[in-house]
Design an enzyme around this catalytic site. Structure first.
Site, PDB file in Angstrom:
ATOM      1  N   SER A 103       0.836  -1.195   0.000  1.00 15.78           N
ATOM      2  CA  SER A 103       0.000   0.000   0.000  1.00 15.78           C
ATOM      3  C   SER A 103       0.871   1.245   0.000  1.00 15.78           C
ATOM      4  O   SER A 103       2.019   1.222   0.464  1.00 15.78           O
ATOM      5  CB  SER A 103      -0.902   0.017   1.240  1.00 15.78           C
ATOM      6  N   TYR A 139      -2.187  -0.420  10.328  1.00 17.87           N
ATOM      7  CA  TYR A 139      -2.243  -0.863   8.927  1.00 17.87           C
ATOM      8  C   TYR A 139      -1.018  -0.385   8.158  1.00 17.87           C
ATOM      9  O   TYR A 139      -0.342  -1.175   7.480  1.00 17.87           O
ATOM     10  CB  TYR A 139      -3.519  -0.328   8.269  1.00 17.87           C
TER      11      TYR A 139
END
Length: 274
Positions: free
Chosen positions: A142, A165
């Site tokens: 990501s 995350y």
């Protein structure tokens, strides 16, 4: 020029990006091994691929449980004697709210699922990847990246879901760079990517509630790393969609990579062979 039949393992194949990859590769010759956590969803996925050209196999595991990750790694060699491609796609998002969760093994949940599970799985499957030479490891990471706080890597203080995350994806990318240096690029390549921004997937719907890019953008980006002949022997790179770019600067720091590697081996109980 057509691609020779390959054996491809996709984790997290029952929804979102993984599901669409499964659908597309099922239409091509080869052996497709699909991982999921939920046996009912896996069965429905396979039923939806009833006209597949590829041979389809399935493997079940909850990646929040390192014992099940080990069972997954043990199951794959019973299905194939080589792997052409490993797509580490399974993951969880930032979740709703900022409630810290732990895995079965007592590890911060997002670090466990998004980083340690694919770390352990990749190392465990290296013999099959070597047998599939030239093979490719694709880490679905990501653009959301935050350096791991080595003073509190499990985020026991000042926890937030978004930080957890982003930290897990940073760890995936940084250790991917490290692994790429350990492996001959002509045999196994290891690359990570940000496939797209907030695609319409269940993970995005739960954690962010809005979308930017369509799913096709992300699928095309992952397929580029899997399929492109121009990437033969290209390893230790980070891509944003289909373009090579830089990850967070700290992820390129060899000392940060080494420290994360040592911690990852310790936490996962899996070490680089040899």
């Amino acid at each position: 020029m057509s691609t020779p039949p390959r054996t491809i393992l996709v984790t997290g194949s029952t929804s979102g990006l993984g599901c669409e990859l499964a659908r597309q590769y099922a239409a091509e010759p080869g052996h497709l091994i699909l991982h999921g956590r939920n046996p009912i969803k896996l069965r429905k996925l396979v039923e939806g691929l009833s006209g597949a050209v590829a041979r389809i196999s399935t493997v079940e595991a909850d990646l929040a449980d390192l014992a099940q990750v080990r069972q997954l790694a043990d199951a794959v060699p019973t299905l194939t004697d080589s792997l052409s491609v490993l797509v580490n796609n399974a993951g969880i998002g930032q979740g709703r709210g900022n409630v810290r969760e732990e895995s079965v093994d007592g590890l911060e949940l997002r670090l466990a699922v998004n980083h340690l599970a694919p770390f352990a799985l990749t190392l465990s499957l290296l013999p099959l990847l070597r047998a599939g030479d030239p093979a490719r490891v694709v880490n679905v990471a990501s653009a959301a990246q935050t350096p791991v706080d080595f003073a509190d890597p499990q985020l026991t203080a000042r926890y937030s879901g978004s930080r957890a995350y982003a930290q897990s994806k940073f760890a995936m990318i940084a250790t991917g760079f490290y692994l790429a240096r350990l492996l001959p690029a002509e045999e196994i390549t290891v690359n990570s990517l940000h496939p797209a921004t907030l695609m319409p997937t269940p993970m995005v719907a739960e954690g962010w509630g809005t979308t930017v890019d369509d799913l096709a953008t992300g699928v095309a980006a992952v397929r580029h790393l899997i399929d492109s002949p121009t990437l033969a022997g290209v390893s230790g790179r980070y891509f944003s969609r289909q373009e090579v770019t830089d990850a967070l600067p700290e992820a390129h720091d060899p000392e940060v990579q080494r420290h994360l590697w040592r911690l990852s081996e310790e936490w996962s109980g899996v070490r680089f062979p040899g």
